[in-house]
Design a protein around this motif. Sequence first.
Motif, PDB file in Angstrom:
ATOM      1  N   LEU A 140      52.191  -7.909  -6.764  1.00  0.00           N
ATOM      2  CA  LEU A 140      51.970  -9.253  -6.154  1.00  0.00           C
ATOM      3  C   LEU A 140      51.040  -9.426  -5.087  1.00  0.00           C
ATOM      4  O   LEU A 140      50.642  -9.206  -4.219  1.00  0.00           O
ATOM      5  CB  LEU A 140      53.257  -9.799  -5.225  1.00  0.00           C
ATOM      6  N   THR A 141      50.981 -10.875  -5.940  1.00  0.00           N
ATOM      7  CA  THR A 141      49.531 -11.997  -5.177  1.00  0.00           C
ATOM      8  C   THR A 141      49.803 -13.006  -4.136  1.00  0.00           C
ATOM      9  O   THR A 141      51.548 -13.329  -4.719  1.00  0.00           O
ATOM     10  CB  THR A 141      48.344 -12.630  -6.117  1.00  0.00           C
ATOM     11  N   ASP A 142      49.155 -13.923  -3.198  1.00  0.00           N
ATOM     12  CA  ASP A 142      50.136 -14.981  -2.403  1.00  0.00           C
ATOM     13  C   ASP A 142      50.687 -16.102  -3.594  1.00  0.00           C
ATOM     14  O   ASP A 142      51.696 -17.378  -3.437  1.00  0.00           O
ATOM     15  CB  ASP A 142      48.909 -15.803  -1.903  1.00  0.00           C
ATOM     16  N   GLU A 143      49.990 -15.871  -5.015  1.00  0.00           N
ATOM     17  CA  GLU A 143      50.024 -17.014  -5.737  1.00  0.00           C
ATOM     18  C   GLU A 143      50.982 -17.286  -7.026  1.00  0.00           C
ATOM     19  O   GLU A 143      51.826 -17.864  -7.365  1.00  0.00           O
ATOM     20  CB  GLU A 143      48.371 -16.961  -6.759  1.00  0.00           C
ATOM     21  N   ASP A 144      50.952 -15.314  -7.344  1.00  0.00           N
ATOM     22  CA  ASP A 144      52.750 -15.141  -7.500  1.00  0.00           C
ATOM     23  C   ASP A 144      53.598 -15.258  -6.546  1.00  0.00           C
ATOM     24  O   ASP A 144      54.499 -15.998  -7.025  1.00  0.00           O
ATOM     25  CB  ASP A 144      52.605 -13.569  -7.481  1.00  0.00           C
ATOM     26  N   LEU A 145      53.781 -15.425  -5.710  1.00  0.00           N
ATOM     27  CA  LEU A 145      54.748 -15.474  -4.744  1.00  0.00           C
ATOM     28  C   LEU A 145      54.971 -17.179  -4.607  1.00  0.00           C
ATOM     29  O   LEU A 145      56.184 -16.565  -4.789  1.00  0.00           O
ATOM     30  CB  LEU A 145      54.288 -14.664  -3.232  1.00  0.00           C
ATOM     31  N   VAL A 157      53.631   1.265  -3.367  1.00  0.00           N
ATOM     32  CA  VAL A 157      53.336   2.251  -3.483  1.00  0.00           C
ATOM     33  C   VAL A 157      51.689   1.531  -3.230  1.00  0.00           C
ATOM     34  O   VAL A 157      51.145   2.254  -2.631  1.00  0.00           O
ATOM     35  CB  VAL A 157      53.497   2.032  -4.998  1.00  0.00           C
ATOM     36  N   VAL A 158      51.183   0.120  -3.801  1.00  0.00           N
ATOM     37  CA  VAL A 158      50.025  -0.159  -3.663  1.00  0.00           C
ATOM     38  C   VAL A 158      50.145  -1.143  -2.408  1.00  0.00           C
ATOM     39  O   VAL A 158      50.671  -1.378  -2.141  1.00  0.00           O
ATOM     40  CB  VAL A 158      49.018  -0.784  -4.948  1.00  0.00           C
ATOM     41  N   LYS A 159      48.510  -1.166  -1.825  1.00  0.00           N
ATOM     42  CA  LYS A 159      47.769  -2.502  -1.207  1.00  0.00           C
ATOM     43  C   LYS A 159      48.631  -3.635  -1.054  1.00  0.00           C
ATOM     44  O   LYS A 159      48.529  -4.103  -2.659  1.00  0.00           O
ATOM     45  CB  LYS A 159      47.272  -2.172  -0.647  1.00  0.00           C
ATOM     46  N   SER A 160      49.312  -4.262  -0.493  1.00  0.00           N
ATOM     47  CA  SER A 160      50.011  -5.446  -0.887  1.00  0.00           C
ATOM     48  C   SER A 160      48.653  -6.494  -0.896  1.00  0.00           C
ATOM     49  O   SER A 160      47.830  -6.302  -0.198  1.00  0.00           O
ATOM     50  CB  SER A 160      51.088  -6.613  -0.430  1.00  0.00           C
ATOM     51  N   ALA A 162      56.101  -6.226   0.933  1.00  0.00           N
ATOM     52  CA  ALA A 162      54.889  -5.510   1.945  1.00  0.00           C
ATOM     53  C   ALA A 162      53.683  -6.821   2.095  1.00  0.00           C
ATOM     54  O   ALA A 162      53.801  -8.033   1.115  1.00  0.00           O
ATOM     55  CB  ALA A 162      54.001  -4.715   0.616  1.00  0.00           C
ATOM     56  N   ILE A 163      53.156  -6.942   2.619  1.00  0.00           N
ATOM     57  CA  ILE A 163      52.371  -7.630   3.453  1.00  0.00           C
ATOM     58  C   ILE A 163      50.532  -7.002   3.853  1.00  0.00           C
ATOM     59  O   ILE A 163      50.757  -5.818   4.214  1.00  0.00           O
ATOM     60  CB  ILE A 163      52.367  -8.750   4.530  1.00  0.00           C
ATOM     61  N   ASP A 164      49.842  -6.994   3.965  1.00  0.00           N
ATOM     62  CA  ASP A 164      48.347  -7.245   3.861  1.00  0.00           C
ATOM     63  C   ASP A 164      47.734  -7.499   5.460  1.00  0.00           C
ATOM     64  O   ASP A 164      47.985  -8.604   5.499  1.00  0.00           O
ATOM     65  CB  ASP A 164      47.500  -7.802   2.642  1.00  0.00           C
ATOM     66  N   THR A 165      48.124  -6.882   6.089  1.00  0.00           N
ATOM     67  CA  THR A 165      47.471  -6.888   7.635  1.00  0.00           C
ATOM     68  C   THR A 165      46.378  -6.617   8.152  1.00  0.00           C
ATOM     69  O   THR A 165      45.642  -7.330   9.339  1.00  0.00           O
ATOM     70  CB  THR A 165      48.475  -5.605   8.403  1.00  0.00           C
ATOM     71  N   ASP A 169      56.178  -0.719   2.629  1.00  0.00           N
ATOM     72  CA  ASP A 169      55.645   0.098   3.045  1.00  0.00           C
ATOM     73  C   ASP A 169      54.071  -0.270   3.525  1.00  0.00           C
ATOM     74  O   ASP A 169      52.982   0.066   2.936  1.00  0.00           O
ATOM     75  CB  ASP A 169      55.595   1.270   1.771  1.00  0.00           C
ATOM     76  N   SER A 170      54.360  -1.329   3.997  1.00  0.00           N
ATOM     77  CA  SER A 170      53.396  -2.078   4.644  1.00  0.00           C
ATOM     78  C   SER A 170      52.078  -0.935   5.658  1.00  0.00           C
ATOM     79  O   SER A 170      53.157  -0.719   6.764  1.00  0.00           O
ATOM     80  CB  SER A 170      53.770  -3.103   4.713  1.00  0.00           C
ATOM     81  N   VAL A 171      51.237  -1.440   4.579  1.00  0.00           N
ATOM     82  CA  VAL A 171      50.269  -0.434   5.923  1.00  0.00           C
ATOM     83  C   VAL A 171      49.340  -1.115   7.573  1.00  0.00           C
ATOM     84  O   VAL A 171      49.033  -2.254   7.187  1.00  0.00           O
ATOM     85  CB  VAL A 171      48.943   0.187   5.477  1.00  0.00           C
ATOM     86  N   ILE A 172      49.858  -0.488   8.154  1.00  0.00           N
ATOM     87  CA  ILE A 172      49.136  -1.892   9.697  1.00  0.00           C
ATOM     88  C   ILE A 172      48.536  -0.562  10.481  1.00  0.00           C
ATOM     89  O   ILE A 172      48.602   0.413  10.807  1.00  0.00           O
ATOM     90  CB  ILE A 172      50.399  -1.969  10.514  1.00  0.00           C
ATOM     91  N   GLN A 173      46.614  -1.136  11.006  1.00  0.00           N
ATOM     92  CA  GLN A 173      45.819  -0.458  11.846  1.00  0.00           C
ATOM     93  C   GLN A 173      46.773  -0.911  12.906  1.00  0.00           C
ATOM     94  O   GLN A 173      46.956  -1.650  13.310  1.00  0.00           O
ATOM     95  CB  GLN A 173      44.740  -0.910  11.487  1.00  0.00           C
ATOM     96  N   LEU A 174      46.414   0.323  14.188  1.00  0.00           N
ATOM     97  CA  LEU A 174      46.413  -0.233  15.934  1.00  0.00           C
ATOM     98  C   LEU A 174      46.007  -1.190  15.937  1.00  0.00           C
ATOM     99  O   LEU A 174      46.781  -1.869  17.062  1.00  0.00           O
ATOM    100  CB  LEU A 174      45.574   0.918  16.316  1.00  0.00           C
ATOM    101  N   HIS A 175      44.741  -1.743  15.928  1.00  0.00           N
ATOM    102  CA  HIS A 175      44.557  -2.858  16.739  1.00  0.00           C
ATOM    103  C   HIS A 175      44.754  -4.303  15.436  1.00  0.00           C
ATOM    104  O   HIS A 175      44.180  -4.778  16.314  1.00  0.00           O
ATOM    105  CB  HIS A 175      42.377  -3.032  16.406  1.00  0.00           C
ATOM    106  N   THR A 176      45.847  -4.460  14.750  1.00  0.00           N
ATOM    107  CA  THR A 176      45.696  -5.287  14.463  1.00  0.00           C
ATOM    108  C   THR A 176      47.778  -5.914  14.586  1.00  0.00           C
ATOM    109  O   THR A 176      47.995  -6.934  14.559  1.00  0.00           O
ATOM    110  CB  THR A 176      45.668  -4.846  12.893  1.00  0.00           C
ATOM    111  N   THR A 177      48.572  -4.749  15.552  1.00  0.00           N
ATOM    112  CA  THR A 177      49.833  -4.586  15.691  1.00  0.00           C
ATOM    113  C   THR A 177      50.164  -6.106  16.200  1.00  0.00           C
ATOM    114  O   THR A 177      50.962  -6.434  16.462  1.00  0.00           O
ATOM    115  CB  THR A 177      49.682  -3.421  16.846  1.00  0.00           C
TER     116      THR A 177
END
Length: 542
Positions: free
Chosen positions: A387-392, A414-417, A440-443, A470-478
């Motif tokens: 899903l993309t922003d436009e889809d949502l 499963v895939v990156k949002s 799921a969100i792209d952080t 299952d959103s992936v998040i990096q430490l510097h973005t928390t």
Amino acid sequence: MHRLFLVHELLVIICEHLYDEDDIPNASKEALARLARTCKAFHAVALNALWSNLDGVAPLIQCLPAEVARLYWRLPLGTAVVGIERAPRKAEWDIIQGYASRVQRLRVLNPLRPVEPSVIFTLSRPPTGTSPLFPNLRSLVWNDSRPQTMCFLQTLCGPLLTSLKFDCLRTARWDAAASAIWNAVPTICPAVKAITLPSSPPGFLIPNMLRTWNHLEEVTCGEIDIVIFRHLAKQTYLHKLAFILSQSISQDLTDHPLSPHTFSRLRELEVHAPKLPSLIDFMQKLDIHPICIRGQVDAGPTPCDMGVFFAFLTEHYMGVKLQNISLQSLPGIRMPSEAQPPLLSPTGNRFNGQPSHTGIHGSNFMPLTRFGSIDTLVIDVNCSIHLTDEDLTSLVAAWPHLRTLSINKMHGWVVKSDITQIGLLEMLQCCPKLQTLCIAIDTDTFTEVPLDRPGGGVQNMNIRTLAFADSVIQLHTTTVVAAFLSDIFPRLNEVTAWKSDRMRIRRDADPMVHATRWEGVSQQIRGMIRIRQQERRWRRNE
């Protein structure tokens, strides 16, 4: 005291408002207890509200003197268990019955406040010649699977009981006395309108119970045969049915279709089927139009099956104001072997340099936009989500009454949002009533804390718990993510991600690392919200 507080109806409304289970734990109960001690005018009404919904029988025993009730610690976890030292005397039984007479809804056992079997045995034998222990009981949740405590069930059941839920499994061999009590329940409780039976009960339980009641309104049970199914089809007032679909029912409906006007008032249908095509085939044969459809399947479904399912809904339910659509797959969790290939990498909606077409895309969901009355959409299936922003935005713009949106909370995307904070803000603007959210969100798009408020001050005051699959998040973005979420969700208590067993065994990412980082986001959010509340209080006091 103002004479308005002498109006009984107003006091009842006030006390019911105080009894809010979403409030701070035990705060509402403490408020009602203080209100009951304030004056005689409030006493009875406040106690009725305080005791109307009893979660476990432990409070009844804990009201007794210390020489009757005892509390000990169960090792090794140190759980506090309520026991009883001796049989209550007449004055102590009066205390128990005084509170029990106010109970209208009861769950027998509370796991957080366990009781010894002796407590159940004592309550099963109230003094002879007195009124029933729970004379005003209307709703009962029986969650005690021990056959030796079945005598208490007989004590609780009565002619006023209208809702009965068995939340237990048969874990031990029953003697003749326990079996007789089970069989006698429909006779003891003839007024039952809502019944919930375990999915794997004793063989005699479902036929004997469901064929006896003729005024059922809600039925939740396991697998049933065609005789029970046709009996339920004749229930004039049945508006909710949840069961496990058997092959015999599907075959019988093919050979002998139901007569018109069966299930005429059915509004909620929940079916557990082996596969999604079997569910679709059953619903086609049934030819009814509930406003709430919930399906569970053991295998699959494939993205093609999902497309067929959404197309079926738009074709057969176009004139129906569908409010709730839910579909979940319940496959067994399999531990991956060393030779098992890794799952699709969550690094984008491309695989080996090519677009991924194996999952569910925004175009698959679009047929559901024809149902503008949807307030709940729950999809949790064994497919990747794209899903993309436009889809949502296109989806939620069609659902202004949306309260619950949950997509693959347990299976993950499963895939990156491709959904960013822009899509999240658009959704909040379109759906002001939203209360439950899992996407799921792209952080990676969260780079720094902005000086301006996100979305010009868009906020949702309803959501308390937020799930990001299952959103992936990096430490510097928390910290950046926490600042954003704490501003648009001022009442947020918890953020969760990577919580299911299925996601925790994935090898395409490090589930424990990301789950821990999201827990850190949750902690930061609570701190930021607290600081904002403190600053607002300071400004008011200046």
